[in-house]
Motif scaffolding. Structure first.
Motif: not given
Lengths: 216, 216
Positions: B166-168, B171-172, B174, B176, B178-179, B189, B191, B195, B199
């Motif tokens: 769920s966290g992974a 965050l995807t 989101a 943001t 960041r990555i 982010s 793409d 993921v 995943l």
DNA sequence: GTCTATAGCTTGATAGAC
DNA sequence: GTCTATCAAGCTATAGAC
């Protein structure tokens, strides 16, 4: 700066940390922070500047401590393994152990701080400032270590694997209590020992599966 | 409710979705939403009630669609495998595929909606309402399927593994950016195809490692 | 359904007394 | 360093005209 000033400032930062962690940056007013710190509203401005500065100060305060600890652990496990590269599991442990230990046993201030980080990491508004500025320089060092531990892996796979780890880790810190209800009490958000025991093998297995050289 | 009313209401919900996703519940005012929807402030109240109701409507609107799709995929993979239990990878795919596809190809509204879910999932204030109420009943069905796929696993390990997934995943969503910066442009982010490809094997490997019967 | 007008608060920030 | 007092702006929410 006298002693009284020092503790006043600390009380403000602690109260801000708690409230920001609970309700986010916009969910809290400066007056509310002042009230929680048992301090006059004007003193918040005097000691910590404007609301934006206050937030950044809160965010940075513990980030520096953490990053020092994590880097020390990374270097220690590098030296232990030398001249070989360190094991993937040890690198991930160096990355997560200081955080989980502080959150579990560092007291309420630390616990709240991590809940704040979780929100920032998932916010399009705040992540580009908070995470990129204060955490990513350290993350780069861990990425470099992982690259040595998995020499055949492609960079894309390493970065995405790190991304998944980051999401799993920060959701844990958010301490929302969701898993408590979902599991009917079998798991508890606050039980970080159980998380630590599982997060390292879980994510290491993910890294290895994604980064297998024979993948495509 | 006439046609004009219907599209006005929709414009309000779309604008609210966008702004809530960008800045969170408290970071947006009703006036700002009205302005973005090009609608009078009073109409927001007229069509969508108070700010709280508006938020819940936005959150629920797409959750129902998603949960229907995910349940249909779960049942399909159950039937395909019957009388055996479905493969773990297929279960995780049924859980994540509808989300990643909608986020990648459903248009801007869907993309923003998922960014909102990411914030809610990591908020101690909102997760107990939003996630527990609207998503966990479905999650329970996936947990049950995983229990069949990994019959020797302990419940604790399954719940924690789900938590990491769920966290992974969130965050995807989101998005943001960041990555993007962290990886120097190697990963993006936005793409979500990359993921999705990663995943499922990543988290499945984690599940299997944690849930091995010979673990303790 | 839509808009004007406004009530009644809360907000961030500071000026100035002590 | 601390507190009182205050400002201008923004806020949610609604009543009432059309």
């Amino acid at each position: 700066m006298g002693k009284a000033a020092h503790t006043t400032r600390r009380r403000i930062l602690d109260a801000a940390e708690k409230l920001f962690a609970e309700k986010g940056f916009h969910g809290v007013s400066v007056r509310e922070i002042a009230r929680a710190a048992d301090v006059d509203v004007a003193l918040v401005n005097y000691h910590c500047g404007r609301k934006n500065d206050l937030f950044e100060t809160v965010f940075l305060r513990r980030a520096e401590v953490l990053n020092r600890e994590r880097l020390a652990m990374l270097n220690a496990c590098r030296e232990r393994a030398a001249p070989d590269p360190p094991e993937l599991e040890d690198i991930i442990d160096a990355f997560t152990h200081p955080l989980l230990t502080r959150s579990a046993r560092g007291g309420a201030g630390w616990r709240r701080y991590f809940a704040l980080v979780a929100q920032v990491n998932n916010s399009p508004e705040l992540a580009p400032i908070g995470m990129t500025r204060y955490f990513d320089p350290l993350v780069q060092q861990f990425i470099a270590a992982i690259r040595e531990a998995l020499p055949d892996a492609r960079d894309e796979d390493i970065y995405w694997s790190y991304h998944f780890l980051s999401g799993a880790l920060t959701l844990t810190f958010a301490q929302t209590g969701r898993i408590d209800k979902l599991s009917g009490g079998v798991c508890r958000s606050s039980d970080l020992a159980s998380v630590h025991e599982r997060l390292v093998p879980y994510t290491a297995a993910g890294f290895r599966r994604l980064c297998k050289p024979d993948k495509d």
